[in-house]
Design a protein around this motif. Sequence first.
Motif, PDB file in Angstrom:
ATOM      1  N   MET A   1      20.021  39.308  42.613  1.00  0.00           N
ATOM      2  CA  MET A   1      20.775  38.439  41.708  1.00  0.00           C
ATOM      3  C   MET A   1      20.567  38.905  40.284  1.00  0.00           C
ATOM      4  O   MET A   1      19.450  39.145  39.853  1.00  0.00           O
ATOM      5  N   THR A   2      21.637  39.025  39.555  1.00  0.00           N
ATOM      6  CA  THR A   2      21.588  39.399  38.150  1.00  0.00           C
ATOM      7  C   THR A   2      21.802  38.156  37.308  1.00  0.00           C
ATOM      8  O   THR A   2      22.791  37.454  37.480  1.00  0.00           O
ATOM      9  N   THR A   3      20.864  37.854  36.402  1.00  0.00           N
ATOM     10  CA  THR A   3      21.015  36.689  35.546  1.00  0.00           C
ATOM     11  C   THR A   3      21.346  37.130  34.134  1.00  0.00           C
ATOM     12  O   THR A   3      20.821  38.114  33.641  1.00  0.00           O
ATOM     13  N   GLU A   4      22.242  36.405  33.508  1.00  0.00           N
ATOM     14  CA  GLU A   4      22.593  36.646  32.118  1.00  0.00           C
ATOM     15  C   GLU A   4      22.306  35.374  31.343  1.00  0.00           C
ATOM     16  O   GLU A   4      22.849  34.313  31.641  1.00  0.00           O
ATOM     17  N   TYR A 173       8.987  35.619  44.250  1.00  0.00           N
ATOM     18  CA  TYR A 173      10.167  35.156  44.968  1.00  0.00           C
ATOM     19  C   TYR A 173      11.196  36.280  45.020  1.00  0.00           C
ATOM     20  O   TYR A 173      11.107  37.270  44.298  1.00  0.00           O
ATOM     21  N   ARG A 174      12.189  36.118  45.886  1.00  0.00           N
ATOM     22  CA  ARG A 174      13.281  37.080  46.015  1.00  0.00           C
ATOM     23  C   ARG A 174      14.509  36.526  45.272  1.00  0.00           C
ATOM     24  O   ARG A 174      15.068  35.508  45.698  1.00  0.00           O
ATOM     25  N   PRO A 175      14.922  37.164  44.175  1.00  0.00           N
ATOM     26  CA  PRO A 175      16.068  36.640  43.424  1.00  0.00           C
ATOM     27  C   PRO A 175      17.319  36.460  44.287  1.00  0.00           C
ATOM     28  O   PRO A 175      18.033  35.461  44.143  1.00  0.00           O
ATOM     29  N   LEU A 176      17.573  37.415  45.187  1.00  0.00           N
ATOM     30  CA  LEU A 176      18.761  37.299  46.025  1.00  0.00           C
ATOM     31  C   LEU A 176      18.620  36.152  47.030  1.00  0.00           C
ATOM     32  O   LEU A 176      19.609  35.543  47.441  1.00  0.00           O
ATOM     33  N   GLY A 177      17.381  35.846  47.410  1.00  0.00           N
ATOM     34  CA  GLY A 177      17.151  34.695  48.275  1.00  0.00           C
ATOM     35  C   GLY A 177      17.493  33.397  47.563  1.00  0.00           C
ATOM     36  O   GLY A 177      18.098  32.484  48.147  1.00  0.00           O
ATOM     37  N   THR A 211      20.048  41.346  53.523  1.00  0.00           N
ATOM     38  CA  THR A 211      20.934  42.511  53.436  1.00  0.00           C
ATOM     39  C   THR A 211      21.983  42.583  54.541  1.00  0.00           C
ATOM     40  O   THR A 211      23.052  43.155  54.326  1.00  0.00           O
ATOM     41  N   THR A 212      21.717  42.005  55.716  1.00  0.00           N
ATOM     42  CA  THR A 212      22.690  42.062  56.806  1.00  0.00           C
ATOM     43  C   THR A 212      23.939  41.256  56.451  1.00  0.00           C
ATOM     44  O   THR A 212      23.850  40.103  56.052  1.00  0.00           O
ATOM     45  N   ASN A 213      25.090  41.889  56.571  1.00  0.00           N
ATOM     46  CA  ASN A 213      26.373  41.270  56.231  1.00  0.00           C
ATOM     47  C   ASN A 213      26.458  40.853  54.762  1.00  0.00           C
ATOM     48  O   ASN A 213      27.229  39.950  54.408  1.00  0.00           O
ATOM     49  N   GLN A 214      25.696  41.509  53.905  1.00  0.00           N
ATOM     50  CA  GLN A 214      25.771  41.202  52.479  1.00  0.00           C
ATOM     51  C   GLN A 214      27.185  41.495  51.986  1.00  0.00           C
ATOM     52  O   GLN A 214      27.723  42.571  52.205  1.00  0.00           O
ATOM     53  N   VAL A 215      27.799  40.543  51.311  1.00  0.00           N
ATOM     54  CA  VAL A 215      29.210  40.652  50.960  1.00  0.00           C
ATOM     55  C   VAL A 215      29.442  41.738  49.914  1.00  0.00           C
ATOM     56  O   VAL A 215      30.330  42.575  50.048  1.00  0.00           O
ATOM     57  N   TYR A 216      28.632  41.727  48.855  1.00  0.00           N
ATOM     58  CA  TYR A 216      28.756  42.697  47.784  1.00  0.00           C
ATOM     59  C   TYR A 216      27.513  43.573  47.740  1.00  0.00           C
ATOM     60  O   TYR A 216      26.468  43.221  48.286  1.00  0.00           O
ATOM     61  N   SER A 217      27.609  44.697  47.051  1.00  0.00           N
ATOM     62  CA  SER A 217      26.461  45.585  46.917  1.00  0.00           C
ATOM     63  C   SER A 217      25.429  44.995  45.967  1.00  0.00           C
ATOM     64  O   SER A 217      25.712  44.042  45.226  1.00  0.00           O
ATOM     65  N   ASN A 218      24.220  45.554  45.991  1.00  0.00           N
ATOM     66  CA  ASN A 218      23.149  45.063  45.124  1.00  0.00           C
ATOM     67  C   ASN A 218      23.566  45.126  43.655  1.00  0.00           C
ATOM     68  O   ASN A 218      24.183  46.084  43.207  1.00  0.00           O
ATOM     69  N   GLY A 219      23.193  44.086  42.923  1.00  0.00           N
ATOM     70  CA  GLY A 219      23.517  44.025  41.504  1.00  0.00           C
ATOM     71  C   GLY A 219      24.835  43.359  41.190  1.00  0.00           C
ATOM     72  O   GLY A 219      25.213  43.244  40.026  1.00  0.00           O
ATOM     73  N   CYS A 220      25.559  42.910  42.218  1.00  0.00           N
ATOM     74  CA  CYS A 220      26.875  42.301  41.999  1.00  0.00           C
ATOM     75  C   CYS A 220      26.888  40.796  42.257  1.00  0.00           C
ATOM     76  O   CYS A 220      27.950  40.201  42.422  1.00  0.00           O
ATOM     77  N   HIS A 221      25.709  40.194  42.325  1.00  0.00           N
ATOM     78  CA  HIS A 221      25.624  38.747  42.528  1.00  0.00           C
ATOM     79  C   HIS A 221      25.204  38.129  41.197  1.00  0.00           C
ATOM     80  O   HIS A 221      24.024  38.088  40.872  1.00  0.00           O
ATOM     81  N   TYR A 264      22.188  26.722  36.047  1.00  0.00           N
ATOM     82  CA  TYR A 264      22.524  27.970  36.732  1.00  0.00           C
ATOM     83  C   TYR A 264      23.978  27.892  37.175  1.00  0.00           C
ATOM     84  O   TYR A 264      24.405  26.899  37.774  1.00  0.00           O
ATOM     85  N   GLN A 265      24.734  28.930  36.874  1.00  0.00           N
ATOM     86  CA  GLN A 265      26.131  29.006  37.303  1.00  0.00           C
ATOM     87  C   GLN A 265      26.312  30.272  38.121  1.00  0.00           C
ATOM     88  O   GLN A 265      26.082  31.380  37.637  1.00  0.00           O
ATOM     89  N   ILE A 266      26.720  30.099  39.383  1.00  0.00           N
ATOM     90  CA  ILE A 266      26.954  31.247  40.259  1.00  0.00           C
ATOM     91  C   ILE A 266      28.440  31.363  40.556  1.00  0.00           C
ATOM     92  O   ILE A 266      29.220  30.430  40.341  1.00  0.00           O
ATOM     93  N   PHE A 267      28.818  32.529  41.083  1.00  0.00           N
ATOM     94  CA  PHE A 267      30.198  32.810  41.441  1.00  0.00           C
ATOM     95  C   PHE A 267      30.204  33.233  42.903  1.00  0.00           C
ATOM     96  O   PHE A 267      29.598  34.237  43.271  1.00  0.00           O
ATOM     97  N   LEU A 268      30.864  32.466  43.736  1.00  0.00           N
ATOM     98  CA  LEU A 268      30.787  32.678  45.178  1.00  0.00           C
ATOM     99  C   LEU A 268      31.441  33.998  45.576  1.00  0.00           C
ATOM    100  O   LEU A 268      32.576  34.271  45.158  1.00  0.00           O
ATOM    101  N   PRO A 269      30.770  34.819  46.382  1.00  0.00           N
ATOM    102  CA  PRO A 269      31.388  36.040  46.895  1.00  0.00           C
ATOM    103  C   PRO A 269      32.663  35.704  47.667  1.00  0.00           C
ATOM    104  O   PRO A 269      32.629  34.925  48.620  1.00  0.00           O
ATOM    105  N   CYS A 270      33.786  36.291  47.254  1.00  0.00           N
ATOM    106  CA  CYS A 270      35.078  35.936  47.856  1.00  0.00           C
ATOM    107  C   CYS A 270      36.045  37.116  47.770  1.00  0.00           C
ATOM    108  O   CYS A 270      36.956  37.145  46.928  1.00  0.00           O
TER     109      CYS A 270
END
Length: 291
Positions: A1-4, A173-177, A211-221, A264-270
């Motif tokens: 997960m990338t946070t800005e 912790y795991r940011p992507l988790g 990582t299994t069935n991850q919608v986008y590549s690393n760094g794109c969440h 926190y504001q996320i954008f759903l993989p779609c």
Amino acid sequence: MTTESDVPVKGILVETEALKALQFYDRNYTTLMFAGLGSENKQIVLGTEPFECRFCGGKPPERTFDNCAHAVSELLGNKIMVSLYECDDCNKRFSKFEDDLGKMTLPARSIGGVIGKNDVPTLISKSRGIKRKARMEFKDGTLQMSHDAGDDVSFIDDEVAKTLTFSFVEQPYRPLGAYKALCKSALTLLPNDELINFSELKQWLLREDLTTNQVYSNGCHYCFRTLVPAFRAFPQPVVVLLKRNEPIEAPYMSMLIAFGNISYQIFLPCPKQDDHLSGKNISFPPFPHYF
């Protein structure tokens, strides 16, 4: 997960940028949900019987629905919004990602006085060579700090800069988790007619790993994290679900959760709705909450 991080500043700049952001979301997004999640509100139950899990499709008797599933994590202060969409097997799987979310947000929840599953968490100092660790904890409606006499390293008081520095123990912790835990909440909040757009996200949420069935590549969440420099700026958690009106250069679906003094504001993989954004550099503002 990338946070800005959206760093607040004083003066007219904040008002101008907030107004622009407000106009952007008012023009381009529809608010599907805006709800306060504090205990003073009436209970909100998502879903109806007969039970059917929104994630795995399971139904009784193959699946049980005995556990109370919170649509938004109780760790973040949600006391009223529960979900009938989540079977016990999926609830158990999601608990691992919620653990990541809890560890990531622990400092903010402690300082912001957010009452989770087991009251407000306490921060413990990481200073060495001291018999008893210093503590920062929320008691009687105030943020309290304590340390032993002679401990001059746990809290560093800079009278010139008017700052107080406290070094605490951060749990790994795991940011992507943590991002996956937020996505689980967002999928729970979606109207039924939107689920067809998020089949890839649902398949990812069904996996116990990251990582299994991850919608986008690393760094794109992506996740916008906004800090409000005020004590308990959000006296109760607030959740917002936003849907894009037209295929502009911004994500289709977004969820914001605010609690304590952070959001926190996320954008759903779609991929179905956001394929036109692939390979582009896009820029858009964080959702403008009332601070």
